[in-house]
Scaffold this motif. Structure first.
Motif, PDB file in Angstrom:
ATOM      1  N   ALA A 183       0.777  -1.023   0.234  1.00 38.67           N
ATOM      2  CA  ALA A 183       0.007   0.049  -0.013  1.00 38.67           C
ATOM      3  C   ALA A 183       1.040   1.173   0.043  1.00 38.67           C
ATOM      4  N   PHE A 184       1.910   1.214   0.802  1.00 40.37           N
ATOM      5  CA  PHE A 184       2.892   2.066   0.695  1.00 40.37           C
ATOM      6  C   PHE A 184       3.534   2.707  -0.791  1.00 40.37           C
ATOM      7  N   VAL A 185       3.621   1.527  -1.524  1.00 46.77           N
ATOM      8  CA  VAL A 185       4.067   1.602  -2.731  1.00 46.77           C
ATOM      9  C   VAL A 185       3.126   2.316  -3.681  1.00 46.77           C
ATOM     10  N   GLY A 186       1.975   1.911  -3.536  1.00 49.31           N
ATOM     11  CA  GLY A 186       0.919   2.444  -4.237  1.00 49.31           C
ATOM     12  C   GLY A 186       0.592   3.978  -3.863  1.00 49.31           C
ATOM     13  N   ALA A 187       0.633   4.119  -2.642  1.00 42.05           N
ATOM     14  CA  ALA A 187       0.615   5.664  -2.197  1.00 42.05           C
ATOM     15  C   ALA A 187       1.588   6.443  -2.881  1.00 42.05           C
ATOM     16  N   ALA A 188       2.841   5.964  -3.136  1.00 43.95           N
ATOM     17  CA  ALA A 188       3.828   6.770  -3.692  1.00 43.95           C
ATOM     18  C   ALA A 188       3.317   7.256  -5.067  1.00 43.95           C
ATOM     19  N   PHE A 189       2.849   6.475  -5.936  1.00 40.09           N
ATOM     20  CA  PHE A 189       2.302   6.955  -7.106  1.00 40.09           C
ATOM     21  C   PHE A 189       1.088   7.969  -7.164  1.00 40.09           C
ATOM     22  N   GLN A 190       0.566   8.081  -5.930  1.00 42.87           N
ATOM     23  CA  GLN A 190      -0.421   9.148  -5.888  1.00 42.87           C
ATOM     24  C   GLN A 190      -0.026  10.202  -5.024  1.00 42.87           C
ATOM     25  N   SER A 191       0.916  10.285  -4.277  1.00 44.75           N
ATOM     26  CA  SER A 191       1.365  11.280  -3.262  1.00 44.75           C
ATOM     27  C   SER A 191       3.035  11.677  -3.327  1.00 44.75           C
ATOM     28  N   PRO A 192       3.005  12.895  -3.873  1.00 50.27           N
ATOM     29  CA  PRO A 192       4.546  13.350  -3.775  1.00 50.27           C
ATOM     30  C   PRO A 192       5.221  13.044  -2.250  1.00 50.27           C
ATOM     31  N   ARG A 193       4.517  13.490  -1.445  1.00 44.56           N
ATOM     32  CA  ARG A 193       5.225  13.253  -0.184  1.00 44.56           C
ATOM     33  C   ARG A 193       5.417  11.875   0.218  1.00 44.56           C
ATOM     34  N   ALA A 194       4.482  11.166   0.005  1.00 42.76           N
ATOM     35  CA  ALA A 194       4.548   9.450   0.261  1.00 42.76           C
ATOM     36  C   ALA A 194       5.856   9.205  -0.626  1.00 42.76           C
ATOM     37  N   ALA A 195       5.833   9.346  -1.941  1.00 41.89           N
ATOM     38  CA  ALA A 195       7.005   9.123  -2.966  1.00 41.89           C
ATOM     39  C   ALA A 195       8.435   9.652  -2.232  1.00 41.89           C
ATOM     40  N   ASP A 196       8.530  10.865  -1.862  1.00 39.32           N
ATOM     41  CA  ASP A 196       9.901  11.292  -0.935  1.00 39.32           C
ATOM     42  C   ASP A 196      10.122  10.502   0.220  1.00 39.32           C
ATOM     43  N   ALA A 197       8.773  10.100   1.039  1.00 41.17           N
ATOM     44  CA  ALA A 197       9.303   9.392   2.242  1.00 41.17           C
ATOM     45  C   ALA A 197       9.774   7.823   1.746  1.00 41.17           C
ATOM     46  N   LEU A 198       9.262   7.283   0.687  1.00 38.27           N
ATOM     47  CA  LEU A 198       9.451   5.958   0.205  1.00 38.27           C
ATOM     48  C   LEU A 198      10.823   5.705  -0.209  1.00 38.27           C
ATOM     49  N   HIS A 199      11.196   6.931  -1.044  1.00 37.45           N
ATOM     50  CA  HIS A 199      12.693   7.163  -1.652  1.00 37.45           C
ATOM     51  C   HIS A 199      13.591   7.134  -0.447  1.00 37.45           C
ATOM     52  N   SER A 200      13.249   7.831   0.620  1.00 37.18           N
ATOM     53  CA  SER A 200      14.261   8.071   1.895  1.00 37.18           C
ATOM     54  C   SER A 200      14.258   6.501   2.301  1.00 37.18           C
ATOM     55  N   PHE A 201      13.186   5.981   2.638  1.00 35.89           N
ATOM     56  CA  PHE A 201      13.031   4.644   3.311  1.00 35.89           C
ATOM     57  C   PHE A 201      13.944   3.722   2.421  1.00 35.89           C
ATOM     58  N   TYR A 202      13.846   3.531   1.076  1.00 35.70           N
ATOM     59  CA  TYR A 202      14.501   2.548   0.636  1.00 35.70           C
ATOM     60  C   TYR A 202      15.973   2.782   0.568  1.00 35.70           C
ATOM     61  N   GLY A 203      16.380   4.428   0.465  1.00 39.10           N
ATOM     62  CA  GLY A 203      17.758   5.044   0.305  1.00 39.10           C
ATOM     63  C   GLY A 203      18.541   4.426   1.589  1.00 39.10           C
ATOM     64  N   GLU A 204      17.853   4.653   2.774  1.00 35.91           N
ATOM     65  CA  GLU A 204      18.499   4.048   3.870  1.00 35.91           C
ATOM     66  C   GLU A 204      18.741   2.542   4.024  1.00 35.91           C
TER      67      GLU A 204
ATOM     68  N   ARG B  53       8.531  -8.388 -10.695  1.00 37.46           N
ATOM     69  CA  ARG B  53       7.178  -9.206 -10.662  1.00 37.46           C
ATOM     70  C   ARG B  53       6.369  -8.644  -9.657  1.00 37.46           C
ATOM     71  N   LEU B  54       6.675  -8.269  -8.743  1.00 38.62           N
ATOM     72  CA  LEU B  54       5.663  -7.898  -7.690  1.00 38.62           C
ATOM     73  C   LEU B  54       4.817  -6.673  -8.094  1.00 38.62           C
ATOM     74  N   PHE B  55       5.450  -5.944  -8.505  1.00 36.11           N
ATOM     75  CA  PHE B  55       4.623  -4.594  -8.840  1.00 36.11           C
ATOM     76  C   PHE B  55       4.366  -4.184 -10.352  1.00 36.11           C
ATOM     77  N   VAL B  56       5.081  -4.833 -11.093  1.00 33.43           N
ATOM     78  CA  VAL B  56       4.976  -4.487 -12.604  1.00 33.43           C
ATOM     79  C   VAL B  56       4.131  -5.568 -13.540  1.00 33.43           C
ATOM     80  N   THR B  57       4.617  -6.452 -13.365  1.00 33.35           N
ATOM     81  CA  THR B  57       4.079  -7.945 -14.047  1.00 33.35           C
ATOM     82  C   THR B  57       3.338  -8.644 -13.211  1.00 33.35           C
ATOM     83  N   ARG B  58       3.310  -8.468 -11.760  1.00 33.21           N
ATOM     84  CA  ARG B  58       2.287  -9.096 -10.975  1.00 33.21           C
ATOM     85  C   ARG B  58       2.412 -10.539 -11.020  1.00 33.21           C
ATOM     86  N   GLU B  59       3.764 -10.955 -11.073  1.00 25.83           N
ATOM     87  CA  GLU B  59       3.821 -12.548 -10.965  1.00 25.83           C
ATOM     88  C   GLU B  59       4.409 -13.002  -9.832  1.00 25.83           C
TER      89      GLU B  59
END
Length: 223
Positions: free
Chosen positions: A118-139, A177-183
């Motif tokens: 759901a966080f990944v999905g939110a990142a496609f709809q919210s710039p602030r969520a996208a920035d936070a997700l970027h920081s999370f995975y960056g760390e 596979r998880l988020f693009v092709t859904r395999e």
């Protein structure tokens, strides 16, 4: 790599976390956000829902977080403040496989995967969520780089190996596979992804051009 978005067990070294009532309030809001995202997704998450499930008054939510975007971003900030460390199996092959398997285990279980998905999905709809997700995975990736640093010290990888590129490459086919092709993904696929990256490291694919010339980490005599 532990990609699940769960309650942090302890703050990362050097981080500053509020204590007492402030910490409890923040944690309650974070838990409500996680539950709401997992159950309803980002579009249906509301301040009213978070207030009801966290026990925090709407006035406080608006004053401290501004809106749902602010609450989602802060929930990701909290998730990134845990004490997770990269695996240390004693070999680069083992470490890369362990990282890949953590992705599969974290997203392969529908219950565990609900909130981070759901966080990944939110990142496609919210710039602030996208920035936070970027920081999370960056760390997360920054912590993972230690497996490459250790491998270089052991002589398992060329000295100029790009640690960040290596650890990202391990999870890339799994996330595709998880988020693009859904395999579906499984442990065998995780091991395959890790082994492919291991072979690329040995071939100097993630090293500087000169050091990759002969595939050993030594510059080729021909340039």
């Amino acid at each position: 790599m532990n990609d699940s978005i769960e309650a942090p067990d302890a703050p990362a070294p050097g981080s500053r976390r509020p204590g007492g009532r402030t910490a409890r309030t923040r944690a309650a809001v974070r838990d409500a956000v996680l539950t709401g995202l997992a159950e309803h997704g980002y579009p249906a998450l509301t301040v009213e829902y978070v207030a009801e499930h966290s026990g925090v008054h709407k006035t406080t939510l608006y004053r401290r977080w501004g809106d749902v975007e602010g609450m989602v971003a802060d929930a990701l900030d909290l998730a990134g403040e845990d004490a997770w460390t990269a695996p240390d199996t004693g070999s680069l092959a083992g470490d890369l496989r362990a990282l890949a398997r953590e992705v599969v285990e974290g997203f392969g279980d529908p219950v565990r995967a609900a909130a981070p998905t759901a966080f990944v999905g939110a990142a496609f709809q919210s710039p602030r969520a996208a920035d936070a997700l970027h920081s999370f995975y960056g760390e997360r990736f920054r912590r993972c780089e230690e497996v490459v640093t250790r491998a270089v010290a052991r002589g398992e990888a060329p000295a100029a190996t790009d640690a960040g590129a290596v650890v990202r490459a391990v999870s890339a086919p799994l996330f595709l596979r998880l988020f693009v092709t859904r395999e579906p993904v499984d442990r065998a696929l995780a091991d395959q992804a890790a082994d492919a990256v291991l072979a690329a490291v040995a071939a100097g694919v993630y090293s500087g051009r000169d050091e990759a010339a002969d595939g050993t980490g030594r510059a080729s005599a021909e340039g």
